[in-house]
Design a protein around this motif. Sequence first.
Motif, short mmCIF file in Angstrom:
data_model
loop_
_atom_site.label_atom_id
_atom_site.label_comp_id
_atom_site.label_asym_id
_atom_site.label_seq_id
_atom_site.Cartn_x
_atom_site.Cartn_y
_atom_site.Cartn_z
N ALA A 1 -16.08 10.91 24.05
CA ALA A 1 -16.12 11.53 25.36
C ALA A 1 -15.78 10.52 26.46
O ALA A 1 -15.82 9.31 26.24
N GLU A 2 -15.42 11.02 27.63
CA GLU A 2 -15.21 10.11 28.77
C GLU A 2 -16.52 9.38 29.05
O GLU A 2 -17.59 9.99 29.10
N HIS A 3 -16.43 8.08 29.24
CA HIS A 3 -17.66 7.30 29.38
C HIS A 3 -17.36 5.96 30.02
O HIS A 3 -16.19 5.55 30.15
N ILE A 4 -18.41 5.26 30.40
CA ILE A 4 -18.30 3.89 30.88
C ILE A 4 -18.93 2.99 29.83
O ILE A 4 -20.06 3.22 29.39
N PHE A 5 -18.20 1.97 29.42
CA PHE A 5 -18.70 1.02 28.42
C PHE A 5 -18.81 -0.35 29.05
O PHE A 5 -17.97 -0.73 29.87
N THR A 6 -19.82 -1.12 28.63
CA THR A 6 -20.11 -2.43 29.22
C THR A 6 -20.24 -3.49 28.14
O THR A 6 -20.85 -3.26 27.10
N SER A 7 -19.68 -4.67 28.41
CA SER A 7 -19.87 -5.83 27.55
C SER A 7 -20.17 -7.05 28.41
O SER A 7 -19.74 -7.12 29.57
N GLU A 8 -20.89 -8.01 27.84
CA GLU A 8 -21.20 -9.23 28.56
C GLU A 8 -20.63 -10.45 27.85
O GLU A 8 -20.34 -10.42 26.65
N SER A 9 -20.47 -11.53 28.62
CA SER A 9 -20.12 -12.83 28.06
C SER A 9 -20.99 -13.88 28.74
O SER A 9 -21.62 -13.60 29.77
N VAL A 10 -21.02 -15.06 28.15
CA VAL A 10 -21.72 -16.19 28.76
C VAL A 10 -20.82 -17.41 28.70
O VAL A 10 -19.96 -17.52 27.83
N SER A 11 -21.03 -18.34 29.60
CA SER A 11 -20.17 -19.52 29.67
C SER A 11 -20.58 -20.58 28.66
O SER A 11 -21.64 -20.49 28.02
N GLU A 12 -19.77 -21.62 28.56
CA GLU A 12 -20.07 -22.73 27.67
C GLU A 12 -21.34 -23.47 28.08
O GLU A 12 -21.94 -24.18 27.27
N GLY A 13 -21.76 -23.31 29.33
CA GLY A 13 -22.97 -23.98 29.80
C GLY A 13 -24.24 -23.18 29.62
O GLY A 13 -25.34 -23.68 29.91
N HIS A 14 -24.12 -21.95 29.12
CA HIS A 14 -25.31 -21.16 28.82
C HIS A 14 -26.11 -21.89 27.74
O HIS A 14 -25.53 -22.45 26.80
N PRO A 15 -27.43 -21.91 27.82
CA PRO A 15 -28.22 -22.70 26.87
C PRO A 15 -27.98 -22.35 25.41
O PRO A 15 -27.94 -23.25 24.54
N ASP A 16 -27.80 -21.08 25.08
CA ASP A 16 -27.50 -20.72 23.70
C ASP A 16 -26.13 -21.24 23.27
O ASP A 16 -25.94 -21.67 22.13
N LYS A 17 -25.19 -21.21 24.20
CA LYS A 17 -23.84 -21.69 23.88
C LYS A 17 -23.79 -23.22 23.78
O LYS A 17 -22.97 -23.76 23.02
N VAL A 18 -24.63 -23.91 24.51
CA VAL A 18 -24.75 -25.36 24.33
C VAL A 18 -25.12 -25.65 22.88
O VAL A 18 -24.53 -26.52 22.22
N CYS A 19 -26.07 -24.89 22.38
CA CYS A 19 -26.53 -25.09 20.99
C CYS A 19 -25.46 -24.71 19.98
O CYS A 19 -25.25 -25.42 18.98
N ASP A 20 -24.76 -23.60 20.21
CA ASP A 20 -23.68 -23.21 19.31
C ASP A 20 -22.62 -24.30 19.23
O ASP A 20 -22.11 -24.63 18.15
N GLN A 21 -22.27 -24.87 20.37
CA GLN A 21 -21.22 -25.89 20.40
C GLN A 21 -21.65 -27.19 19.73
O GLN A 21 -20.85 -27.85 19.05
N ILE A 22 -22.91 -27.56 19.89
CA ILE A 22 -23.40 -28.76 19.20
C ILE A 22 -23.37 -28.53 17.70
O ILE A 22 -22.90 -29.38 16.92
N SER A 23 -23.85 -27.38 17.24
CA SER A 23 -23.86 -27.08 15.81
C SER A 23 -22.45 -27.09 15.23
O SER A 23 -22.20 -27.62 14.13
N ASP A 24 -21.50 -26.50 15.96
CA ASP A 24 -20.13 -26.46 15.46
C ASP A 24 -19.42 -27.80 15.58
O ASP A 24 -18.53 -28.12 14.78
N ALA A 25 -19.77 -28.60 16.57
CA ALA A 25 -19.20 -29.96 16.67
C ALA A 25 -19.66 -30.81 15.49
O ALA A 25 -18.89 -31.63 14.97
N ILE A 26 -20.89 -30.61 15.06
CA ILE A 26 -21.38 -31.32 13.87
C ILE A 26 -20.64 -30.85 12.63
O ILE A 26 -20.26 -31.65 11.77
#
Length: 448
Positions: A6-31
């Motif tokens: 049906a016709e609708h409005i859909f929403t998604s979010e993003s966060v930057s590299e400086g978001h605390p969870d993303k800081v952790c993701d990047q450290i884990s993947d850099a390792i």
Amino acid sequence: MSKIHAEHIFTSESVSEGHPDKVCDQISDAILDACLAQDPDSRVACETLATTDLIVISGEITTKAQVNWEQVARKVAADIGYTARDIGFSASDCKVFLSIHAQSPDISQGVSEGEGLHKEQGAGDQGMMFGYASNETRELMPATILYAHKIVQELASLRKTRPEKYSFLRPDSKSQVSILYRHGKPVRVTTVVVSHQHTPDMKSAVLEKLVREVVKKVIPAKLLDDKIVYHINPTGRFVVGGPNGDTGLTGRKIIVDTYGGVGSHGGGAFSGKDPSKVDRSAAYMGRYIAKNIVAAGLADKCEIQLAYAIGIAHPLSINVDTYNTGVFDDDATLEKVVRAVFDMTPRGIIKTLGLKNPKGWSYRETAAYGHFGRNVFPWEKTDKIDAILKEAHKYCDCECGGGDDACKSKCEEKLDKAPVKAAKKVSRALSSPQEDVPEAKKKTAGKK
């Protein structure tokens, strides 16, 4: 395009590299990157926690690589922009605690070829993984998550490349994009939400002007109008942020990492895991399969589910769902095509996508702004179009049995006599795969 009819409005979010969870993701993947660079057979399951002036690195790592874990973590934090000593989290001043041990031998024998109950390399865990693609954007990604990523990514780029002009921006930020869908297609952006960490002296009007400029730059003009509602730092202030404002953990932004809530999710996080973990590698394979199906013109949107058991090489089940946008009346036909074209064993996935030896990309790059939708990654290639169409042609219900032109001609003769069937649709796909995909254009150049 979301999966709602049906016709609708859909929403998604993003966060930057400086978001605390993303800081952790990047450290884990850099390792992970550091381990694979020296030892491609490394087994890595690295978890990171970040809070006020503290980084904790833990997990199971078996590798021949010699890595300075602390140095890797501090470099990531510095690269992101956490270098000021007065904001509660600084790359040079924060404490780094380590708690790392080897992978369980019980898991290792099931994942290592020739060591377990089954001789093939088995999956590193049980579970189900999903891949998704939609032709609503050039990147074959849902528009809401794609543009939410682009907003925070552009703001981060401005902060890092023009630090004097944008000195009021700090690393932590979030975005949210809402889009009106009609007949399954995005019509217009209705709302944009941006919360961006800033210096105490920043005036809110400055950030609001900047966000509006960024939105016009990264979102196509056809989706923008003067009715868009903006919520920019809606609390009125965002000075305390990053790991000082909210404790971060690896793997806590799985919807941001994937399709913004449009495609399904099996629940497994990606970052910090080597490719023997199908949580990660099979999700990449699912995207690769779904994107090639859509790029080939065999569906407007496609979702793939793969399921595995630990220690077992072949998927327990494979499901294809095009949400009634596929060329075949029964999506089970596409499942047959997928089984014929793609090797979905852990070994096959790793080999197909080059996951042990990243060339021209890194796992750390995946850890911010989404794992999907950027052509730098091998699972974003659309190099299986010809193979998919060749296999799909076997299930075409026409009688020509010939090449592309013969099939097209025969199927066109049927148009006035019967509804458009899979035969006609496959023929269209054979002659003109998804035009918006650069790789597809290259593959079909000179065929007409």
